[in-house]
Scaffold this motif. Structure first.
Motif, PDB file in Angstrom:
ATOM      1  N   ALA A  41       0.810  -1.219   0.000  1.00 45.50           N
ATOM      2  CA  ALA A  41       0.000   0.000   0.000  1.00 45.50           C
ATOM      3  C   ALA A  41       0.845   1.271   0.000  1.00 45.50           C
ATOM      4  O   ALA A  41       0.378   2.327  -0.430  1.00 45.50           O
ATOM      5  N   GLY A  42       2.082   1.174   0.511  1.00 49.10           N
ATOM      6  CA  GLY A  42       2.937   2.362   0.582  1.00 49.10           C
ATOM      7  C   GLY A  42       3.403   2.700   1.982  1.00 49.10           C
ATOM      8  O   GLY A  42       4.045   3.741   2.178  1.00 49.10           O
ATOM      9  N   LYS A  43       3.150   1.832   2.952  1.00 49.17           N
ATOM     10  CA  LYS A  43       3.560   2.109   4.331  1.00 49.17           C
ATOM     11  C   LYS A  43       5.082   2.187   4.452  1.00 49.17           C
ATOM     12  O   LYS A  43       5.627   3.133   5.027  1.00 49.17           O
ATOM     13  N   SER A  44       5.772   1.180   3.927  1.00 50.36           N
ATOM     14  CA  SER A  44       7.234   1.155   4.031  1.00 50.36           C
ATOM     15  C   SER A  44       7.859   2.316   3.264  1.00 50.36           C
ATOM     16  O   SER A  44       8.847   2.916   3.717  1.00 50.36           O
ATOM     17  N   THR A  45       7.284   2.657   2.124  1.00 47.68           N
ATOM     18  CA  THR A  45       7.799   3.789   1.349  1.00 47.68           C
ATOM     19  C   THR A  45       7.611   5.089   2.117  1.00 47.68           C
ATOM     20  O   THR A  45       8.495   5.962   2.104  1.00 47.68           O
TER      21      THR A  45
END
Length: 235
Positions: A41-45
Motif C-alpha cells: 500500500a505504501g507504508k514502508s515507502t
C-alpha cells in the motif's frame, strides 16, 4: 508544534518515483498514530521517505523545530553478527552522543526491562529472533527521542515483551514524545492508537480518530478491521 510534519507530493525509487502520492500528515507530541494498510500500500515507502532513504522525494518533511531527534525501530533486526549485545549498545550510544552515567543508567534500565541482562556479553548472532527483536527495542529506546518511528513491532515478541513495549510507549508519550507505528495487528492498534492513517494504493484513503475513520467508510459502529476492509476493498 508537531514532532513531524510531512507534505509528500510523491516519493519512490529510481524508475518508480511516485510509489506514494499526496501523503500529508503530522504527529503531535504525545500522539500515537497508527499507519495502517495492506501489503504494497505504501507504508514502508512512507517510512523510508521520513528517514531520508529514498532517491526520489518531492515535498517537505520537518521534524519539530528542525533539531528534534527521532528513533527508528525496524521490522526486521539489523545487527552485527560479530558484536555482543553490549557492544551494540556502546556503538549506538557513541552515534547518539550518549556518554557515561547517562548511557549506563539507560542501558541497564532497558536490559532489565526486556530481561536481557544475563546475555549482555553474548554475541547477538546466537540469539533467537524474538531476543533479536527485543534488542532493536532496546536500541530504539536508548536515546529519549521526540519521535519514534516503529515498523511492525509485534513480530516475534512474546506477550510479556509486547506488554513491556506498550508500557514503554506510554511512558515516552507521557513525557511528550510522538509515535508513528506501522502494524497489521489491528485489534491492538484500535486499542492503543490515538489516530490513524489508512494507506492504500500509494495514498491516504482516510485519517483521523477511529470515529473519523468510521465516518469516512460509512460504518458508525465498525471496528478498525471492518473499516480497513471496507476502505481497502474499495480501492
Amino acid at each position: 508544534m508537531a514532532v513531524v510534519t510531512a507534505h509528500i507530493e510523491s516519493a519512490g525509487y529510481r524508475g518508480r518515483p511516485d510509489v506514494i502520492q499526496d501523503v500529508h500528515f503530522e504527529v503531535a507530541p504525545g500522539e500515537l498514530v497508527g499507519l495502517i494498510g495492506p501489503n504494497g500500500a505504501g507504508k514502508s515507502t512512507t517510512i523510508k521517505a521520513l528517514l531520508g532513504l529514498l532517491p526520489e522525494v518531492k515535498g517537505e518533511i520537518t521534524f519539530g523545530d528542525g533539531k528534534a531527534h527521532y528513533a527508528y525501530i525496524p521490522e526486521h533486526p539489523v545487527l552485527y553478527e560479530d558484536l555482543t549485545l553490549w557492544e551494540h549498545l556502546e556503538l549506538a550510544a557513541s552515534a547518539m552522543g550518549l556518554k557515561g552515567d547517562e548511557f549506563q543508567q539507560r542501558a541497564e534500565e532497558l536490559l532489565t526491562l526486556y530481561r536481557l541482562t544475563e546475555v549482555r556479553h553474548h554475541l547477538t548472532s546466537s540469539f533467537s529472533k524474538g531476543m533479536q527483536q527485543k534488542i532493536m527495542l532496546v536500541l530504539g529506546f536508548l536515546h529519549k527521542a521526540e519521535l519514534y518511528i516503529v515498523d511492525e513491532p509485534f513480530i516475534g515478541l512474546d506477550p510479556k515483551a509486547i506488554r513491556d513495549f506498550l508500557a514503554m510507549l506510554d511512558r515516552e508519550r507521557e513525557r511528550g514524545a510522538g509515535v508513528l507505528m506501522s502494524t497489521h495487528v489491528l485489534d491492538t492498534a484500535e486499542r492503543i492508537c490515538s489516530s490513524f492513517l489508512l494507506v492504500s494504493d500509494g495514498g491516504i484513503v482516510a485519517s483521523g480518530t477511529l470515529q473519523d475513520i468510521r465516518e469516512a467508510c460509512g460504518l458508525p459502529e465498525a471496528t478498525l478491521f471492518e473499516c480497513f476492509t471496507a476502505l481497502t476493498e474499495e480501492e
